[in-house]
Motif scaffolding. Structure first.
Motif, mmCIF file in Angstrom:
data_model
loop_
_atom_site.group_PDB
_atom_site.id
_atom_site.type_symbol
_atom_site.label_atom_id
_atom_site.label_comp_id
_atom_site.label_asym_id
_atom_site.label_seq_id
_atom_site.Cartn_x
_atom_site.Cartn_y
_atom_site.Cartn_z
ATOM 1 N N THR A 1 26.535 39.740 93.779
ATOM 2 C CA THR A 1 27.813 40.797 93.852
ATOM 3 C C THR A 1 29.027 39.928 93.479
ATOM 4 N N ALA A 2 30.072 40.655 93.408
ATOM 5 C CA ALA A 2 31.312 39.816 93.050
ATOM 6 C C ALA A 2 31.659 38.603 94.074
ATOM 7 N N ALA A 3 31.144 38.772 95.205
ATOM 8 C CA ALA A 3 31.288 37.668 95.998
ATOM 9 C C ALA A 3 30.473 36.367 95.809
ATOM 10 N N THR A 4 29.484 36.488 94.818
ATOM 11 C CA THR A 4 28.745 35.581 94.596
ATOM 12 C C THR A 4 29.049 34.205 93.935
ATOM 13 N N GLU A 5 29.073 33.094 94.267
ATOM 14 C CA GLU A 5 29.743 32.104 93.685
ATOM 15 C C GLU A 5 28.945 31.283 92.499
ATOM 16 N N SER A 6 29.708 31.324 91.382
ATOM 17 C CA SER A 6 29.248 30.340 90.267
ATOM 18 C C SER A 6 29.109 29.011 90.370
ATOM 19 N N GLY A 7 28.129 28.334 89.833
ATOM 20 C CA GLY A 7 28.329 26.756 89.776
ATOM 21 C C GLY A 7 27.451 26.117 90.711
ATOM 22 N N HIS A 8 26.506 26.661 91.539
ATOM 23 C CA HIS A 8 25.699 25.946 92.583
ATOM 24 C C HIS A 8 24.346 25.729 91.729
ATOM 25 N N SER A 9 23.766 24.593 92.548
ATOM 26 C CA SER A 9 22.683 23.965 91.882
ATOM 27 C C SER A 9 21.372 23.943 92.449
ATOM 28 N N LEU A 10 20.257 23.848 91.847
ATOM 29 C CA LEU A 10 18.977 23.401 92.609
ATOM 30 C C LEU A 10 18.846 22.071 91.829
ATOM 31 N N LEU A 11 18.654 20.853 92.893
ATOM 32 C CA LEU A 11 18.324 19.644 92.580
ATOM 33 C C LEU A 11 16.901 19.219 92.806
ATOM 34 N N VAL A 12 16.287 18.571 91.786
ATOM 35 C CA VAL A 12 14.703 18.045 91.793
ATOM 36 C C VAL A 12 14.869 16.676 91.576
ATOM 37 N N ASP A 13 14.559 15.914 92.603
ATOM 38 C CA ASP A 13 14.127 14.649 92.827
ATOM 39 C C ASP A 13 12.944 14.029 92.125
ATOM 40 N N TYR A 14 11.782 14.578 92.340
ATOM 41 C CA TYR A 14 10.634 14.568 91.577
ATOM 42 C C TYR A 14 9.644 15.640 91.810
ATOM 43 N N VAL A 15 8.736 15.527 90.765
ATOM 44 C CA VAL A 15 7.486 16.441 90.833
ATOM 45 C C VAL A 15 6.309 15.460 90.731
ATOM 46 N N ARG A 16 5.285 15.603 91.413
ATOM 47 C CA ARG A 16 4.068 14.620 91.337
ATOM 48 C C ARG A 16 2.966 15.483 91.546
ATOM 49 N N VAL A 17 1.860 15.398 90.723
ATOM 50 C CA VAL A 17 0.723 15.930 90.723
ATOM 51 C C VAL A 17 -0.449 14.856 91.118
ATOM 52 N N TYR A 18 -1.361 15.172 92.210
ATOM 53 C CA TYR A 18 -2.234 14.462 92.830
ATOM 54 C C TYR A 18 -3.879 14.946 92.752
ATOM 55 N N THR A 19 -4.768 14.254 92.396
ATOM 56 C CA THR A 19 -6.180 14.808 92.519
ATOM 57 C C THR A 19 -6.748 13.842 93.611
ATOM 58 N N ALA A 20 -7.957 14.371 94.123
ATOM 59 C CA ALA A 20 -8.952 13.406 94.899
ATOM 60 C C ALA A 20 -10.188 14.054 94.980
ATOM 61 N N ASP A 21 -11.265 13.154 95.013
ATOM 62 C CA ASP A 21 -12.718 13.512 94.895
ATOM 63 C C ASP A 21 -12.945 13.692 96.404
ATOM 64 N N GLY A 22 -13.532 14.880 97.013
ATOM 65 C CA GLY A 22 -13.704 15.142 98.297
ATOM 66 C C GLY A 22 -15.090 15.231 98.534
ATOM 67 N N ASP A 23 -16.116 15.140 97.472
ATOM 68 C CA ASP A 23 -17.550 15.299 97.845
ATOM 69 C C ASP A 23 -18.311 14.493 97.285
ATOM 70 N N PRO A 24 -19.320 13.848 97.856
ATOM 71 C CA PRO A 24 -20.001 12.566 97.327
ATOM 72 C C PRO A 24 -20.912 13.067 96.160
ATOM 73 N N CYS A 25 -21.062 14.387 95.991
ATOM 74 C CA CYS A 25 -21.792 14.817 94.760
ATOM 75 C C CYS A 25 -20.702 14.619 93.558
ATOM 76 N N GLY A 26 -19.410 14.733 93.736
ATOM 77 C CA GLY A 26 -18.511 14.570 92.615
ATOM 78 C C GLY A 26 -18.569 15.993 91.861
ATOM 79 N N ASP A 27 -18.825 15.646 90.607
ATOM 80 C CA ASP A 27 -18.817 16.597 89.659
ATOM 81 C C ASP A 27 -20.455 17.221 89.233
ATOM 82 N N CYS A 28 -21.205 16.508 90.147
ATOM 83 C CA CYS A 28 -22.539 17.077 89.936
ATOM 84 C C CYS A 28 -22.972 18.627 89.945
#
Length: 453
Positions: free
Chosen positions: A290-317
């Motif tokens: 709307t007309a009241a919406t202010e310009s100039g505000h920001s989204l800040l992102v400190d980091y993005v990280r991706v992890y994986t883990a094996d959770g099954d003793p069979c793994g990928d069998c």
């Protein structure tokens, strides 16, 4: 991002205040969350660099304009900002953050920014788990001045790239969304069919929560998503500041819906700051901004990280090795069980380039490891254009167990056998052929491969 690619802009009626507190207390720190026993960092951006620098182009690509080429207008959400790669809209702030800023010009037109990872294969290894985590500060603006602001941290199924009309079947994980500066964040799963269906589209299966360690707007919080494939029924889980607040299980929906969402190569990650659209309009009950919406505000992102883990003793069998491949007989490249970015001919696969991969399920090695691998390959690449063919076990991002380099063989149909040493496995595994080069040019076609002992 709610209704991120729907193309059907129905009103969104999520509550304007969060629902009750988190459903379950859980510490989501890597190494302790979910069923995974040990997390491995497989991808990250810490956004370190001088102020005004664009995000790392080797990790991210820009989405420019109001839509993908040939895709739904206004990104399928009704948002109105034109996305740019202008440092005024998106750049590092010099303090270890990415800053995405929404701006309105003298004519009342809005600009902002949206980026996505080049990688589109984020998914858990077989029998393991995936965790996508970010530390973000949503715009510190509330009330009328915030109307229309829509920051989001999310992931889309990779088959969306180049199609743009297969949403929501390919899946969407909204790790964090906030609209209109409200003091809550939403976690949403989109899947199934464009209207209604098992995923309640276009609303999706969502949950809103207050941030447990302080106000959501204007403060950093850790937002995380986990995809757990370690149990008999897969689970999707969403966290804020280590507290679990939304869960969807494979058992919650039809098998074909789950398979469409999880059976492809994986997901790419997005960060954006939208202005206006179905979600903020639906929550506000009227069009935004709307007309009241202010310009100039920001989204800040400190980091993005991706992890994986094996959770099954069979793994990928493979639980049924009889349905797999004999490692010591030629395995036709066209018999792959999964792929990323792969063109297929009658008797071969390619030409292939950096980042492509093929998966072959249930490859049986027996009790003795192989000595090497031999691949029947061809290359019509120009002189000086070459790359690696690598063999990996269990995941396209696992360490290679063997590789060989390939340059031109004189043509895409000039096949030759090239051996490569391998640190050979035993037992039964899912085998990946991955293709790695320091350029984007096609450099290899594969007809078959086999191991020798």
């Amino acid at each position: 991002m709610a209704a991120a690619a729907a193309g059907v802009l129905t009103a969104v009626s999520l509550a304007t205040a969060p629902t009750a507190s988190a459903e379950t207390d859980a510490d989501a720190a890597p190494g302790e969350a979910g069923a995974a026993a040990e997390w491995d960092l497989v991808w990250a951006d810490e956004f370190d660099g001088p102020a005004g620098q664009l995000p790392d182009s080797s990790l991210w690509q820009f989405d420019i304009g109001h839509s993908y080429p040939g895709g739904p207008d206004n990104w399928g959400t009704g948002e109105i900002a034109y996305h740019t790669d202008d440092p005024d809209n998106i750049s590092l702030d010099g303090n270890g953050n990415l800053e995405i800023t929404a701006l309105r010009d003298a004519n009342g037109d809005w600009t902002s920014a949206r980026i996505e990872t080049h990688r589109g294969d984020f998914k858990p290894p077989a029998g393991g788990s995936l965790r996508i985590e970010g530390n973000l500060q949503i715009p510190g603006v509330t009330g009328d001045a915030a109307l229309g602001y829509w920051p989001a941290f999310w992931a889309l199924g990779s088959p969306y790239r180049g199609n743009y009309w297969n949403w929501p079947a390919i899946g969407e994980f909204d790790i964090m969304e906030n609209v209109n500066g409200n003091d809550w964040v939403a976690a949403v799963l989109h899947c199934g069919v464009p209207q209604g269906g098992p995923c309640n589209e276009t609303l999706g299966l969502g949950h809103e929560t207050a941030c447990p360690t302080g106000p959501c707007p204007g403060e950093f919080h850790e937002y995380a998503f986990e995809w757990d494939d370690s149990g008999p029924s897969q689970q999707l889980r969403w966290y804020v500041d280590g507290q679990l607040h939304h869960t969807v299980s494979e058992a919650d929906m039809p098998a074909d819906t789950w398979a469409d969402m999880t059976g492809h190569a994986g997901y790419f990650i997005l960060l954006n700051l939208a202005i206006g659209g179905a979600f903020p309009d639906g929550v506000a009950g009227f069009p935004t901004p709307t007309a009241a919406t202010e310009s100039g505000h920001s989204l800040l992102v400190d980091y993005v990280r991706v992890y994986t883990a094996d959770g099954d003793p069979c793994g990928d069998c493979d639980p049924d090795p009889g349905d797999g491949h004999d490692a010591y007989e030629p395995i036709a490249a066209t018999s792959y069980d999964g792929s990323s970015g792969v063109p297929t001919a009658d008797d071969s696969v390619g030409p292939l380039s950096n980042g492509d991969w093929l998966r072959f399920d249930g490859v049986e090695f027996g009790s003795q490891p192989p000595l090497d691998v031999v691949a029947t390959v061809a290359s019509g690449a120009p002189d000086g254009v070459s790359g690696l063919v690598e063999v990996r076990i269990g995941s396209p991002t696992a360490p290679p167990i063997g590789s060989f380099a390939l340059g031109s063989t004189g043509g895409w149909n000039s096949f030759t056998d090239i051996p490569g040493n391998v640190d050979g496995p035993t037992g039964t595994h899912n085998v990946y052929l991955t293709f790695t080069a320091g350029h984007g040019e096609p450099y290899v076609t594969v007809r078959s491969f086999r191991f020798r002992r």
